[in-house]
Write a protein that holds these residues in place. Structure first.
Motif, PDB file in Angstrom:
ATOM      1  N   ASP A 206       0.836  -1.216   0.000  1.00  0.00           N
ATOM      2  CA  ASP A 206       0.000   0.000   0.000  1.00  0.00           C
ATOM      3  C   ASP A 206       0.863   1.255   0.000  1.00  0.00           C
ATOM      4  OD1 ASP A 206      -2.206  -1.560   0.099  1.00  0.00           O
ATOM      5  OD2 ASP A 206      -2.703  -1.146   2.206  1.00  0.00           O
ATOM      6  N   ASP A 207       1.977   1.230   0.733  1.00  0.00           N
ATOM      7  CA  ASP A 207       2.835   2.415   0.805  1.00  0.00           C
ATOM      8  C   ASP A 207       3.568   2.667  -0.514  1.00  0.00           C
ATOM      9  OD1 ASP A 207       2.269   3.492   3.325  1.00  0.00           O
ATOM     10  OD2 ASP A 207       3.601   2.082   4.330  1.00  0.00           O
ATOM     11  N   ILE A 208       4.036   1.621  -1.175  1.00  0.00           N
ATOM     12  CA  ILE A 208       4.734   1.872  -2.446  1.00  0.00           C
ATOM     13  C   ILE A 208       3.744   2.396  -3.480  1.00  0.00           C
ATOM     14  CG2 ILE A 208       4.685  -0.499  -3.429  1.00  0.00           C
ATOM     15  CD1 ILE A 208       7.580   1.967  -3.691  1.00  0.00           C
ATOM     16  N   VAL A 209       2.514   1.888  -3.434  1.00  0.00           N
ATOM     17  CA  VAL A 209       1.496   2.377  -4.367  1.00  0.00           C
ATOM     18  C   VAL A 209       1.172   3.847  -4.056  1.00  0.00           C
ATOM     19  CG1 VAL A 209      -0.958   2.123  -4.963  1.00  0.00           C
ATOM     20  CG2 VAL A 209       0.553   0.136  -4.995  1.00  0.00           C
ATOM     21  N   ASP A 210       1.052   4.187  -2.777  1.00  0.00           N
ATOM     22  CA  ASP A 210       0.809   5.589  -2.395  1.00  0.00           C
ATOM     23  C   ASP A 210       1.952   6.493  -2.848  1.00  0.00           C
ATOM     24  OD1 ASP A 210      -1.599   5.174  -1.231  1.00  0.00           O
ATOM     25  OD2 ASP A 210      -0.909   5.379   0.847  1.00  0.00           O
ATOM     26  N   LEU A 211       3.169   5.996  -2.693  1.00  0.00           N
ATOM     27  CA  LEU A 211       4.338   6.813  -3.055  1.00  0.00           C
ATOM     28  C   LEU A 211       4.358   7.064  -4.573  1.00  0.00           C
ATOM     29  CD1 LEU A 211       6.950   8.030  -1.649  1.00  0.00           C
ATOM     30  CD2 LEU A 211       8.140   6.014  -2.508  1.00  0.00           C
ATOM     31  N   ILE A 212       4.058   6.046  -5.345  1.00  0.00           N
ATOM     32  CA  ILE A 212       4.010   6.210  -6.804  1.00  0.00           C
ATOM     33  C   ILE A 212       2.885   7.185  -7.182  1.00  0.00           C
ATOM     34  CG2 ILE A 212       3.520   5.003  -8.985  1.00  0.00           C
ATOM     35  CD1 ILE A 212       4.874   2.495  -7.712  1.00  0.00           C
ATOM     36  N   TYR A 213       1.759   7.031  -6.537  1.00  0.00           N
ATOM     37  CA  TYR A 213       0.603   7.904  -6.780  1.00  0.00           C
ATOM     38  C   TYR A 213       0.968   9.360  -6.477  1.00  0.00           C
ATOM     39  CZ  TYR A 213      -4.415   9.170  -6.542  1.00  0.00           C
ATOM     40  OH  TYR A 213      -5.651   9.709  -6.742  1.00  0.00           O
ATOM     41  N   GLU A 214       1.601   9.559  -5.338  1.00  0.00           N
ATOM     42  CA  GLU A 214       2.017  10.897  -4.926  1.00  0.00           C
ATOM     43  C   GLU A 214       3.015  11.484  -5.931  1.00  0.00           C
ATOM     44  OE1 GLU A 214       0.333  12.000  -2.319  1.00  0.00           O
ATOM     45  OE2 GLU A 214       1.326  13.962  -2.402  1.00  0.00           O
ATOM     46  N   ALA A 215       3.944  10.628  -6.391  1.00  0.00           N
ATOM     47  CA  ALA A 215       4.945  11.088  -7.359  1.00  0.00           C
ATOM     48  C   ALA A 215       4.281  11.516  -8.668  1.00  0.00           C
ATOM     49  CB  ALA A 215       5.971   9.989  -7.619  1.00  0.00           C
ATOM     50  N   LEU A 216       3.158  10.903  -8.985  1.00  0.00           N
ATOM     51  CA  LEU A 216       2.437  11.287 -10.206  1.00  0.00           C
ATOM     52  C   LEU A 216       1.837  12.682 -10.073  1.00  0.00           C
ATOM     53  CD1 LEU A 216       0.301   8.184 -11.284  1.00  0.00           C
ATOM     54  CD2 LEU A 216       1.794   9.514 -12.791  1.00  0.00           C
ATOM     55  N   ILE A 217       1.232  12.940  -8.913  1.00  0.00           N
ATOM     56  CA  ILE A 217       0.422  14.156  -8.809  1.00  0.00           C
ATOM     57  C   ILE A 217       1.140  15.329  -8.161  1.00  0.00           C
ATOM     58  CG2 ILE A 217      -1.759  12.855  -8.774  1.00  0.00           C
ATOM     59  CD1 ILE A 217      -1.886  13.218  -5.780  1.00  0.00           C
ATOM     60  N   ASN A 218       2.245  15.081  -7.468  1.00  0.00           N
ATOM     61  CA  ASN A 218       2.878  16.159  -6.707  1.00  0.00           C
ATOM     62  C   ASN A 218       4.195  16.582  -7.368  1.00  0.00           C
ATOM     63  OD1 ASN A 218       4.275  17.689  -4.814  1.00  0.00           O
ATOM     64  ND2 ASN A 218       3.448  16.543  -3.075  1.00  0.00           N
ATOM     65  N   PRO A 219       4.246  17.813  -7.895  1.00  0.00           N
ATOM     66  CA  PRO A 219       5.425  18.270  -8.647  1.00  0.00           C
ATOM     67  C   PRO A 219       6.705  18.323  -7.822  1.00  0.00           C
ATOM     68  CG  PRO A 219       3.622  19.882  -8.786  1.00  0.00           C
ATOM     69  CD  PRO A 219       3.173  18.809  -7.844  1.00  0.00           C
ATOM     70  N   SER A 220       6.604  18.241  -6.486  1.00  0.00           N
ATOM     71  CA  SER A 220       7.836  18.245  -5.681  1.00  0.00           C
ATOM     72  C   SER A 220       8.569  16.910  -5.746  1.00  0.00           C
ATOM     73  CB  SER A 220       7.514  18.511  -4.209  1.00  0.00           C
ATOM     74  OG  SER A 220       6.673  19.602  -4.080  1.00  0.00           O
ATOM     75  N   TYR A 221       7.882  15.881  -6.178  1.00  0.00           N
ATOM     76  CA  TYR A 221       8.521  14.559  -6.268  1.00  0.00           C
ATOM     77  C   TYR A 221       9.324  14.486  -7.558  1.00  0.00           C
ATOM     78  CZ  TYR A 221       5.923  12.740  -2.284  1.00  0.00           C
ATOM     79  OH  TYR A 221       5.435  12.516  -1.029  1.00  0.00           O
ATOM     80  N   LYS A 222      10.618  14.623  -7.406  1.00  0.00           N
ATOM     81  CA  LYS A 222      11.497  14.752  -8.554  1.00  0.00           C
ATOM     82  C   LYS A 222      12.818  14.071  -8.261  1.00  0.00           C
ATOM     83  CE  LYS A 222      12.544  18.393 -11.648  1.00  0.00           C
ATOM     84  NZ  LYS A 222      12.592  19.727 -12.079  1.00  0.00           N
ATOM     85  N   GLY A 223      13.405  13.419  -9.247  1.00  0.00           N
ATOM     86  CA  GLY A 223      14.700  12.777  -9.034  1.00  0.00           C
ATOM     87  C   GLY A 223      14.545  11.453  -8.308  1.00  0.00           C
ATOM     88  N   VAL A 224      15.628  11.029  -7.663  1.00  0.00           N
ATOM     89  CA  VAL A 224      15.640   9.714  -7.012  1.00  0.00           C
ATOM     90  C   VAL A 224      14.916   9.762  -5.671  1.00  0.00           C
ATOM     91  CG1 VAL A 224      17.113   7.953  -5.977  1.00  0.00           C
ATOM     92  CG2 VAL A 224      17.817   9.071  -8.108  1.00  0.00           C
ATOM     93  N   ILE A 225      14.033   8.813  -5.442  1.00  0.00           N
ATOM     94  CA  ILE A 225      13.315   8.706  -4.171  1.00  0.00           C
ATOM     95  C   ILE A 225      13.330   7.239  -3.747  1.00  0.00           C
ATOM     96  CG2 ILE A 225      11.090   9.023  -3.011  1.00  0.00           C
ATOM     97  CD1 ILE A 225      10.458  11.130  -5.268  1.00  0.00           C
ATOM     98  N   ASN A 226      13.900   6.963  -2.578  1.00  0.00           N
ATOM     99  CA  ASN A 226      13.900   5.573  -2.109  1.00  0.00           C
ATOM    100  C   ASN A 226      12.487   5.154  -1.725  1.00  0.00           C
ATOM    101  OD1 ASN A 226      16.646   5.248  -2.464  1.00  0.00           O
ATOM    102  ND2 ASN A 226      17.156   5.817  -0.344  1.00  0.00           N
ATOM    103  N   GLY A 227      12.069   4.014  -2.245  1.00  0.00           N
ATOM    104  CA  GLY A 227      10.757   3.477  -1.921  1.00  0.00           C
ATOM    105  C   GLY A 227      10.910   2.373  -0.892  1.00  0.00           C
ATOM    106  N   THR A 228      11.276   2.792   0.332  1.00  0.00           N
ATOM    107  CA  THR A 228      11.463   1.827   1.422  1.00  0.00           C
ATOM    108  C   THR A 228      10.842   2.413   2.681  1.00  0.00           C
ATOM    109  OG1 THR A 228      13.591   2.823   2.036  1.00  0.00           O
ATOM    110  CG2 THR A 228      13.670   0.954   0.525  1.00  0.00           C
ATOM    111  N   ALA A 229      10.434   1.546   3.597  1.00  0.00           N
ATOM    112  CA  ALA A 229       9.871   2.001   4.865  1.00  0.00           C
ATOM    113  C   ALA A 229      10.967   2.633   5.717  1.00  0.00           C
ATOM    114  CB  ALA A 229       9.246   0.814   5.597  1.00  0.00           C
TER     115      ALA A 229
END
Ligand code: NDP
Length: 302
Positions: A206-229
């Motif tokens: 659920d968290d990785i899906v939320d993170l991907i979703y957020e990266a789609l809609i939020n322009p601040s999500y840019k560059g490398v982002i670790n997808g780990t708890a």
């Protein structure tokens, strides 16, 4: 939003499609097999979903607001030299196709964001280092795969925002490494694997899906982002928690060969491992539904 997704039929993709569908976004599934995808996403449950095989990807990508790139041959197999080649090439092939189609789209029809998956394997393995997004890459095979995969995604038109998500081991019921490990735990009653000192950087589905979703809609999500708890654990702790969550005492160590039997050479991800922290996600204020492995496992196994 209108979102085109490669690897939509996979473990993470299926859940992402469900999530986007629930929020009434328009989904375009880019797949190698339309017939398979149609079974996974039946029209009555996913009204308006578009499913395309090549050469239809172009028309999907043009006019999409965003693209999510999740495709790649699974790594949990025995790695012959051919399979190793395909593990890398499948990712490079699909990513470069996506990048080319985005770049060739007319300006007005070009997606504005590309969220592309990569993996914590980028950092190589270590029992002592702590890796965040600024850490250097490792020097093993998976690190090389991730470097080339990321470099390919970064070839996209400079006006397109790119988020590269370095994903950890995704924990969920319906797939991924955990689903394959659970039968072993039943058999061995959940003891540690190997020395148990290796780090295990995980994230709940659920968290990785939320993170991907957020990266789609939020322009601040840019560059490398670790997808780990935020709380990676030692393998021994994972095994203990898993045993407890399954109501089984932790007593017989699960031998490495048993893990290799279910995960193939992909077992190296679990048997070697790395301690990765989500520094960027924290800076961005991302809120994890499952920060602790105990709660994540409880939710998954309940
Ligand atoms: P899956 O293995 O479940 O699905 C990936 C999708 O990729 C498949 O549904 C398939 O889509 C496509 N695919 C499979 N083989 C090939 C191939 N040879 N050539 C082209 N496309 C192929 O992956 P996950 O959902 O688990 O993961 C998504 C991405 O995230 C992957 O790239 C993975 O490496 C990465 N990742 C996943 C982690 C995890 O724990 N799950 C951890 C770290 C990274 P179709 O048949 O529709 O074309």
């Amino acid at each position: 939003l209108t979102v085109s997704i490669t690897g939509a039929t996979g473990f993470i993709g299926r859940r992402l499609v469900r999530r986007l569908n629930a929020d009434n976004h328009n989904i375009r599934v880019l797949t190698r097999s339309k017939s398979k995808a149609k079974l996974i996403f039946p029209a009555r449950e996913f009204p308006g979903i578009v499913i395309a095989e090549e050469p239809g990807w172009k028309d999907c990508i043009q006019g999409s607001d965003g693209v999510v790139n999740l495709a790649g041959m699974p790594i949990s197999t025995r790695w012959s030299s051919e399979i190793k080649k395909e593990i890398k090439q499948s990712r490079i092939r699909v990513t470069s196709k996506v990048v080319r189609l985005i770049n060739n789209a007319p300006d007005a029809a070009r997606p504005t964001v590309l969220v592309s998956s990569t993996a914590v394997g980028y950092y190589g393995t270590s029992e002592t280092a702590i890796f965040d997004e600024r850490s250097p890459s490792g020097n093993d095979y998976l690190a090389e795969v991730c470097r080339e995969w990321e470099a390919t995604a970064l070839g996209v038109n400079k006006n397109v925002r790119v988020a590269l998500i370095r994903i950890g081991v995704v924990l969920g019921k319906e797939g991924g490494a955990l689903a394959k490990m659970i039968p072993l735990f039943m058999m061995y009653a959940g003891g540690p694997m190997g020395s148990g000192k290796q780090w295990f950087s995980w994230i709940h589905l659920d968290d990785i899906v939320d993170l991907i979703y957020e990266a789609l809609i939020n322009p601040s999500y840019k560059g490398v982002i670790n997808g780990t708890a935020p709380n990676p654990v030692k393998l021994s702790e994972l095994c203990e928690r898993l045993g407890a969550a399954m109501g089984r005492p932790s007593w017989l160590p699960v031998p490495d060969f048993a893990l290799k039997a279910v995960l193939g050479d992909g077992a190296s991800v679990v048997l070697e491992g790395q301690r990765v922290v989500p520094a960027r996600a924290k800076e961005l204020g991302f809120s994890f539904k499952y920060p602790s492995v105990k709660d994540a496992l409880k939710a998954i196994l309940s």
